[in-house]
Design an enzyme around this catalytic site. Sequence first.
Site, short mmCIF file in Angstrom:
data_model
loop_
_atom_site.label_atom_id
_atom_site.label_comp_id
_atom_site.label_asym_id
_atom_site.label_seq_id
_atom_site.Cartn_x
_atom_site.Cartn_y
_atom_site.Cartn_z
N HIS A 82 0.93 -1.18 0.05
CA HIS A 82 -0.14 0.11 -0.04
C HIS A 82 0.76 1.13 -0.11
O HIS A 82 1.86 1.28 0.67
CB HIS A 82 -0.94 0.07 1.30
CG HIS A 82 -1.77 1.27 1.03
ND1 HIS A 82 -3.09 1.09 0.75
CD2 HIS A 82 -1.62 2.54 1.73
CE1 HIS A 82 -3.47 2.41 0.49
NE2 HIS A 82 -2.76 3.18 1.42
N ASP A 161 -15.83 2.42 6.32
CA ASP A 161 -14.64 3.41 5.81
C ASP A 161 -15.08 4.23 4.72
O ASP A 161 -14.90 5.34 4.42
CB ASP A 161 -13.49 2.63 5.27
CG ASP A 161 -12.45 3.48 4.73
OD1 ASP A 161 -11.88 4.43 5.67
OD2 ASP A 161 -11.91 3.45 3.48
N ARG A 168 -15.03 12.75 5.97
CA ARG A 168 -13.70 13.32 6.39
C ARG A 168 -13.21 14.01 5.34
O ARG A 168 -12.46 15.02 5.38
CB ARG A 168 -12.47 12.10 6.68
CG ARG A 168 -12.67 11.50 7.73
CD ARG A 168 -11.89 9.98 8.03
NE ARG A 168 -10.46 10.26 7.68
CZ ARG A 168 -9.69 9.60 7.27
NH1 ARG A 168 -9.99 8.41 6.83
NH2 ARG A 168 -8.35 9.74 7.03
N SER A 183 -8.37 3.38 8.57
CA SER A 183 -8.97 3.52 7.07
C SER A 183 -8.20 2.58 6.15
O SER A 183 -8.57 1.63 5.56
CB SER A 183 -9.01 5.06 6.46
OG SER A 183 -9.18 4.87 5.07
N LYS A 187 -9.02 -2.04 5.42
CA LYS A 187 -9.22 -2.39 4.14
C LYS A 187 -8.22 -3.54 3.66
O LYS A 187 -8.42 -4.49 3.07
CB LYS A 187 -9.13 -1.14 3.01
CG LYS A 187 -10.35 -0.45 3.06
CD LYS A 187 -10.24 0.58 2.18
CE LYS A 187 -9.45 1.87 2.64
NZ LYS A 187 -9.33 3.11 2.00
N1 URA Z 1 -5.94 6.48 2.06
C1 URA Z 1 -7.08 5.74 2.59
O1 URA Z 1 -7.61 4.61 2.19
N2 URA Z 1 -7.55 6.37 3.63
C2 URA Z 1 -7.27 7.42 4.42
O2 URA Z 1 -7.48 7.64 5.31
C3 URA Z 1 -6.07 7.97 3.77
C4 URA Z 1 -5.72 7.70 2.63
#
Ligand code: URA
Length: 433
Positions: A82, A161, A168, A183, A187
């Site tokens: 990621h 999320d 957000r 977040s 995932k």
């Molecule tokens: N990427 C995400 O998936 N979540 C965040 O809060 C920030 C970047």
Amino acid sequence: MRMYDLIYTKKTGGRLTPEQIAFWVKGVTGGSIPDEQTCALLMAICWRGMSTEETLALTLEMRDSGARMDLSSVPGLKVDKHSTGGVGDKTTLILGPIVAACGVPCAMFSGRGLGHTGGTIDKFSSVPGLRVELDAEAFRESLRRTGFANSAQTADICPADRKLYALRDVTATVESIPLITASIMSKKLAGGADALVLDVKCGSGAFMKTLEEGRALARSMVEVGKAHGMRIKALVTRMEEPLGWAIGNALEVMESVEILRGLHGDGVLARMSFRLAAEMVVLGGAAASLEAAEARVERAVADGSALRTLRDFVALNGGNPEALEDFRLLPQAGRVTEVRADRGGFIHALDGRALGILAMDLGAGRRFKEDRLDLGAGIRLHRGLGDPVRAGDILFSVHARPGLDVPAEAFTGAVDIRPEPAVPRPWLLDVIE
Ligand code: URA
């Protein structure tokens, strides 16, 4: 339980219990908690932070707000990567096939771009015919047959999320280490991989502006991953100038293929992609040391097996693999114009954020979620950080639809050219494990 009490507790610096966090996340997912109360709590979390226990509880609740991908029928340790997002960051397109060619199943869910940073799904969408939304069985099949699977996250994964991120995004509460951690990690945990390499970006083009903030986010995510039994490691990397020569979806596919053909091997993009790939190969158990993994990665590029894996992945999932050979089959912008240097010297800075916004204005990115992309649009950088330039040299090629004119000064204003040579800056700032 009352949402009012949760907001008050956090506002005054207290800690939320796992039960309170469960109450909130379930209420967000089920729709019983009004948005204004959630927004107030999000803002209180931004100011007051969260303890490790609270962050862990939030991550778990968000993970369990929806379905989880089951990859247990695919043999081997599945690895994922990621990146917290950067301009021109196409490392997934490069390292996914490399890691798979090294014998480690690489299972990645990616996002679409929003704002000045692009998204892997948009980049892959520019390969004609390629399906970028795979259902669970197609995802597993791709992983079994090619060693590589990449798809947009299915709607049933982490619905909490999706709701929280949308709130957000409009309440200036994205930049919070516990909220970003929960977040991303919810995932990733729901995505089913056993191991994860994180690329935490910091600098002017990233969420985290300073090295200290970048390190803190990396530590927070590594801690949460470990608590859930993941093999995990984070690289903290610099994000100021764009990565590589391409910004824009089809252009980034071209650059990724070039790197898999063995070109640009000493550039930052290739070195970063190869290092991340090597870390994934180690976590996936296919090499005993980083050095051995790096040698394995180089071999997968040199012998063409990584590029073959990308072709196989594209062909299996409905795409035209010929487009990876003949770039004329990829989407093209209607017009290409050149921007030249107005003075000579050395490049001291390329403003990634400004160039990302310009690429978005050309149609390569979305200002709003509903915007349609021009997959052929974007910017080709002809000079990188530290390079010498003479007045009149081409700095950028601008790929856009005819009639969409952006003044050249908008591009030259994103480059800092000075008479003295620039001091080289490292791309890798720290490693957290
Ligand atoms: N990427 C995400 O998936 N979540 C965040 O809060 C920030 C970047």
